[in-house]
Design a protein around this motif. Sequence first.
Motif: not given
Lengths: 79, 667
Positions: B619-640
Amino acid sequence: MNKSVYLSLMNSGQKGTIQAIDGGERAHARLLDIGFYEGETITIIENSFNGPIIVRLGSASNKIALGMGLAQKIMVLPA
Amino acid sequence: MSRDASRETVIALVGNPNTGKTSLFNALTGSKQHVGNWPGVTVEKKEGFIQHKDRKIRLVDLPGTYGLRAKSEDEKIAKNYLLDAESDVVLCVCDSTNIERNLYLLLQLREMGKNTVLALNMADEAEKKGIKIDVDLINESFGVTAIKTVATRKQGTKELLQASLLAESQKNEDFAISYGEVIDEALSDITKIIPKTNLRSNLRYLALRLLEGDSDIEKLVDEKTLTLTAKLREKIEKLYDDDISSLVAEARYKYLSSIIQKAIRRTNTEVSWSDKLDRIFTHKKLGIPIFLLIMFLVFQLTNTLSAPLVEWIENGFAYLSEITNTALTNVGIDGVWSSLISDGIIAGVGSVLTFLPQIALLFLGISILEDTGYMARVTYLMDKIMQSMGLSGKAFIPMILGFGCNVTAVMASRTLETKEDRILSILANPFISCSARLPVYVLFTGAFFPKHQGLVLFLIYLLGIIMAIFTSWLFKKILFKGKSSPLVMELPPYRLPSFKNTWNQVAGRVQTFLTKAGTVILGASVIIWALATLPSGVEYASEASLLGRIGSLIAPLFSLAGFGTWQAAAALSFGVLAKEVVVTSLAVLFSTSEAGLPAILPMHFTSASALSFMVMSLLYMPCAATLGAIKRETGSRKWMILSMVYSLVIGLVLSVLVYQVAIRLGW
């Protein structure tokens, strides 16, 4: 003469013809695209009255799982 | 973009979801893209190249779509490509067993003016089901060339390429259907004044889209055209007392049904074995227990079957480490460099590679479940639960991909229609246990729960699913109070998994894993080794090393969860690079021992803290690649950032909870 009913209220195994589709533009467009249109025949494969309903349109081999919210927007004339 | 001199032919693959587009793409290009017998596997456009005789062909696989109205992100990709990019030929793929549905898209492609070749895919299955298709009549009615194909066995692929190249050189016939006098007239009025655009479509089709109120196209035309279409739309809707989209769709279906009546005959109408299976798998009471049982069996089998293989690999690496050490000593290399190679690289990368058999076998299981069409039923089953929490069952589709990799799953959220649903799915997805986390569980369950390895694994995965659903529910409550988009999903018939496809999936996963081992994990091993060695003079992997200091700084955070050692803290910190690195770090830190990790772990963990450590790793944290994908797909750093903070809190709370309960149970 049968009266049309909401798809959500039909029992497993019942057949009918789609009479009308209500619902917002978005939902409506999606239903049309996937094959729900006035005049198409529909067979209820499984309706547990709790959760989505499974139907077959025409004689297609794919079945369609439809959320209750949408099934309440489709009027069907039972055969 | 202009055509280059070598005259490359561009063919776009279009079709309804789950018609075998990607299988066909793989068959034509020899690629190994992910396929499954459920809708929504392809969410991006993918390109491949084919050399056919002296011709160069670029094949573009577009996400599946039912129509060209574009509601979700993945459908927009298909629509925009068809309107904006140049394709010489459109290859429309249809499922022959479901051809009545699929012709709706073909009709629109032809109205758009696309030079189209039709692949009647799954022709073998249609034949078995007694479905007779009059190919000549289809060709004549739509102005296309139809070719029967069986993509999974590469049948008809040559003919398809030939037909496509031929279609490119031939004149594309005009195609239009009548929408009744009033609408037809309106369309011709609009086409007269519509300004020139760069869109690659017939004017009449654009006029039709304007009449339907397509905002993307409205942006490209002038005020005059907009006023006219609005006026005409109002007139038509008033006249027929129905909205224009319904009128258009009904006219199309009417036109299609006249063709279908003549061209398609179904001779076999008995209840198929697929329907019989569904009575069991989608049963209202037994459906969910059966799903849980199947998942449990998959994990149990994965462990039982992989055990001997894992042992071989472990022995192999132990031997490799030994001979390397001897060899290095013999040539006079020892001390730091020898430590780098054996403690750093061999221990670090080897520790992860040991779990290759489990990963391969788990994916064999998942791939078979996907191929049979069972995963679509799981979505149906989950919809009940998710609807009752105000969520869309459709959000479960990307989650299935999450078992492979959260990055793909985050991207697959594009299939959801509203931005709210996409964000919910993106925040929830990282809790689905991806394959990278498997080595952590296998290591710890092997060391602490050898008798119940399958069961503990299953529970961890289940916890991941539960936390993902909980997360969507929570954020739905807090952030988006609106209604969730309802489920509409095709349930394809059950199919026997194809050996080749299953092999491709597993081989693909293994390849990705090996690549990762050779890059990210190798790199992390070296960094961790270096941090464990520096500053020079300290004892290797001691608390005084840089790594020890970093770990000690974070460790108190985890003390309530039972693993407040600096080693555990360091492993989790570096695990953010890639989840396998949790295992790598532990291996590098403990590599000085001869006994190997499973023997040394009990010196640092108890059964209770092993359990809470696994929960934390999940659970503790998405990996770096997933965090990158979150930022790309939501278009904002906020969600990441939200995702990072939220998962850290959830991870801590649950691992503390698990540990405290476990020690009270006397573990």
